[in-house]
Design an enzyme around this catalytic site. Structure first.
Site, mmCIF file in Angstrom:
data_model
loop_
_atom_site.group_PDB
_atom_site.id
_atom_site.type_symbol
_atom_site.label_atom_id
_atom_site.label_comp_id
_atom_site.label_asym_id
_atom_site.label_seq_id
_atom_site.Cartn_x
_atom_site.Cartn_y
_atom_site.Cartn_z
ATOM 1 N N GLU A 88 -5.120 1.833 2.916
ATOM 2 C CA GLU A 88 -5.051 0.687 3.828
ATOM 3 C C GLU A 88 -5.135 1.109 5.281
ATOM 4 O O GLU A 88 -5.723 0.423 6.102
ATOM 5 C CB GLU A 88 -3.747 -0.081 3.580
ATOM 6 C CG GLU A 88 -3.676 -1.453 4.251
ATOM 7 C CD GLU A 88 -3.114 -1.442 5.661
ATOM 8 O OE1 GLU A 88 -3.201 -2.468 6.336
ATOM 9 O OE2 GLU A 88 -2.584 -0.403 6.120
ATOM 10 N N ASP A 129 6.361 0.826 6.500
ATOM 11 C CA ASP A 129 4.921 0.534 6.319
ATOM 12 C C ASP A 129 4.279 1.535 5.373
ATOM 13 O O ASP A 129 3.866 2.594 5.800
ATOM 14 C CB ASP A 129 4.263 0.538 7.697
ATOM 15 C CG ASP A 129 2.784 0.226 7.663
ATOM 16 O OD1 ASP A 129 2.298 -0.267 6.636
ATOM 17 O OD2 ASP A 129 2.114 0.493 8.673
ATOM 18 N N ASP A 135 -0.358 4.379 0.861
ATOM 19 C CA ASP A 135 -0.759 5.384 1.863
ATOM 20 C C ASP A 135 -0.028 5.096 3.174
ATOM 21 O O ASP A 135 0.475 3.989 3.392
ATOM 22 C CB ASP A 135 -2.276 5.365 2.084
ATOM 23 C CG ASP A 135 -2.765 4.085 2.739
ATOM 24 O OD1 ASP A 135 -2.390 2.993 2.265
ATOM 25 O OD2 ASP A 135 -3.494 4.149 3.745
ATOM 26 N N HIS A 192 0.843 -1.211 0.000
ATOM 27 C CA HIS A 192 0.000 0.000 0.000
ATOM 28 C C HIS A 192 0.869 1.248 0.000
ATOM 29 O O HIS A 192 1.946 1.255 0.598
ATOM 30 C CB HIS A 192 -1.021 0.005 1.142
ATOM 31 C CG HIS A 192 -0.461 -0.036 2.533
ATOM 32 N ND1 HIS A 192 -0.150 1.101 3.243
ATOM 33 C CD2 HIS A 192 -0.175 -1.075 3.354
ATOM 34 C CE1 HIS A 192 0.293 0.760 4.448
ATOM 35 N NE2 HIS A 192 0.296 -0.554 4.545
HETATM 36 ZN ZN ZN Z 1 0.881 -1.542 6.356
#
Ligand code: ZN
Length: 450
Positions: free
Chosen positions: A155, A124, A93, A91
């Site tokens: 996400e 992340d 975002d 992801h």
């Molecule tokens: Zn994540």
């Protein structure tokens, strides 16, 4: 096709470029929630699409969710005939930065220190995203199996991809899914995440009075709703902090253990504070046990507090459910338990409850075997199996839609990565190992089907 030793070199040479791309992505604060620039989210979406095209993905396009969510980016590379298809997931975002004064270097100015790259999204999950780019680049855009990729844009808040998949399942059909949004306990230790806990959430309301009353005039015999709610909450754990809800028993854990010092540090637990739950080891509690937390409370604020008996109080309660247990059943037993705990015949109302089941990966297929071998070769160590205490709704949707698909969960987000916290970072060599793992994985999967 190149042999594995060559691929070590190929991947190593791709890393400077990969780190630069990661820095470029970190510089865009793509926070997909209210109060932050949607323009920045779209900028990250654009860059993601451009990068996918550059590395060789075809039919690259935005998937616009029906519910007003942010676009996901999709692409595919047809494989040689009779080869399996692998769906890559990451992801673009990120979480908001939180208090910027807690960051050593600014959250959206990527900075390298001691082998780690710092910045919001460094791990992340922009690390997952660039790992996928580099994986495809290692094959010059022509991987040995069919590829699909989906890079989600929301996400971190109200993920819209699971419902999109339910509406357009064929787009995501694959034999193996790689979710690169996870990581090892410690860098350099190859790890597969094979189970995720489920969850149940509900709001409990306790009322004792029709209206607020003066606590001097009525206090003493008249029960306060907040104190009544506290009684319920205080009885959900025993003195040692074990969760006790009749009918709910933890499952057993057979994977790796998590070292206490690393865990305490990652959790930012204060040095004098105890870990709770003395009945089972740490990893069993985290990955196969129940946990219960109050995640929100409705109460008069201190500012403006008056001399009143509180008439009504509400708490939002979240329960994590062992991967192999039924979250709906857990919710029902929890609701039942509340009715036995409410003191003084106060009025109890439970609202707004929902559940998400856990996930257990298939570990007997060719995808898992290839993944295990690839990790072992990339890290020169025996892979360990861990769980995750949190859920990924995407895994449930994919395994419902494609019961035969194998789902592999890994990534460069080690426990020290501080995802969602200040000073998020990724270990640059760990990222290289994950890229190499993915490259070797695709080769091994192709060999199994040759
Ligand atoms: Zn994540």
């Amino acid at each position: 096709m190149a042999t594995s030793p060559d691929m070590h070199q190929v991947v190593h040479q791709l890393m400077p470029k990969t780190i630069n791309t990661l820095k470029q992505l970190i510089s865009i604060p793509s926070i997909a929630t209210e109060g932050y620039s949607n323009q920045k989210v779209l900028e990250a979406a654009h860059l993601t699409a451009e990068l996918l095209q550059t590395v060789g993905f075809q039919n690259v396009r935005q998937l616009i969710p029906a519910n007003g969510g942010r676009p996901a980016i999709y692409g595919e590379i047809p494989g040689p005939p009779d080869m399996p298809t692998v769906l890559l997931y990451a992801h673009y975002d990120v979480q908001p930065p939180g208090p910027t004064e807690e960051w050593i270097s600014p959250p959206f100015e990527p900075t390298e220190r001691d082998g780690r790259l710092y910045g919001r999204g460094a791990a992340d999950d922009k690390s997952g995203l660039v790992a996928h780019f580099a994986t495809i680049q290692a094959f010059d855009g022509k991987p040995p199996v069919g590829m699909k990729i989906v890079v989600e844009g929301d996400e971190e808040f109200d993920s819209s991809l699971p419902s999109y998949i339910q509406l357009h399942p064929n787009l995501f059909k694959a034999d193996v899914v790689i979710i690169a949004d996870h990581g090892s306990i410690r860098v350099g230790e190859p790890t597969l995440t094979t189970s995720l806990r489920g969850s149940a959430v509900l709001t409990v309301e306790v009322r004792t009075l029709k209206d607020k009353q003066h606590n001097g005039v009525f206090g003493g015999p008249v029960p306060d709703a907040f104190i009544a709610l506290c009684h319920i909450i205080a009885n959900l754990h025993d003195k040692e902090g074990n969760v006790h809800i009749p009918g709910l028993e933890p499952s057993t854990w057979q994977g790796a253990d998590i070292p206490e010092e690393i865990f305490r540090h990652a959790a930012t637990l204060l040095p004098t504070v105890d870990l709770i739950g003395n009945e089972r080891p740490l990893s069993a509690q985290l990955w196969a046990g129940y946990s219960l937390n109050v995640i929100g409370i409705d109460m008069p604020a201190i500012e403006g507090a008056s001399n009143s008996l509180i008439d009504v109080a509400r708490a939002r309660i979240n329960v994590r459910v062992p991967p192999d247990q039924d979250a709906e059943r857990a919710l029902a037993l929890l609701k039942q338990h509340f009715t036995t705990l409410v003191p003084w015949h106060a009025a109890l109302t439970i609202t707004d409850s929902h559940t998400c089941d856990g996930f257990i990966a298939k570990t007997d297929g060719p995808g898992y075997q290839a993944g295990h071998q690839a990790l072992k070769e990339a890290y020169h160590a025996e892979p360990q199996v861990i769980g995750d205490g949190a859920s990924i709704p995407l895994t449930n949707v994919l395994s419902q839609q494609f019961p035969k698909a194998e789902i592999l969960i890994w990534g460069a987000e080690d426990l020290a990565a501080s995802i969602h916290g200040p000073n998020e970072s990724v270990d640059v060599r760990e990222l290289e190992r994950i890229v190499l793992t993915q490259v070797l994985f695709l080769q091994k999967l192709a060999q199994k089907n040759a």
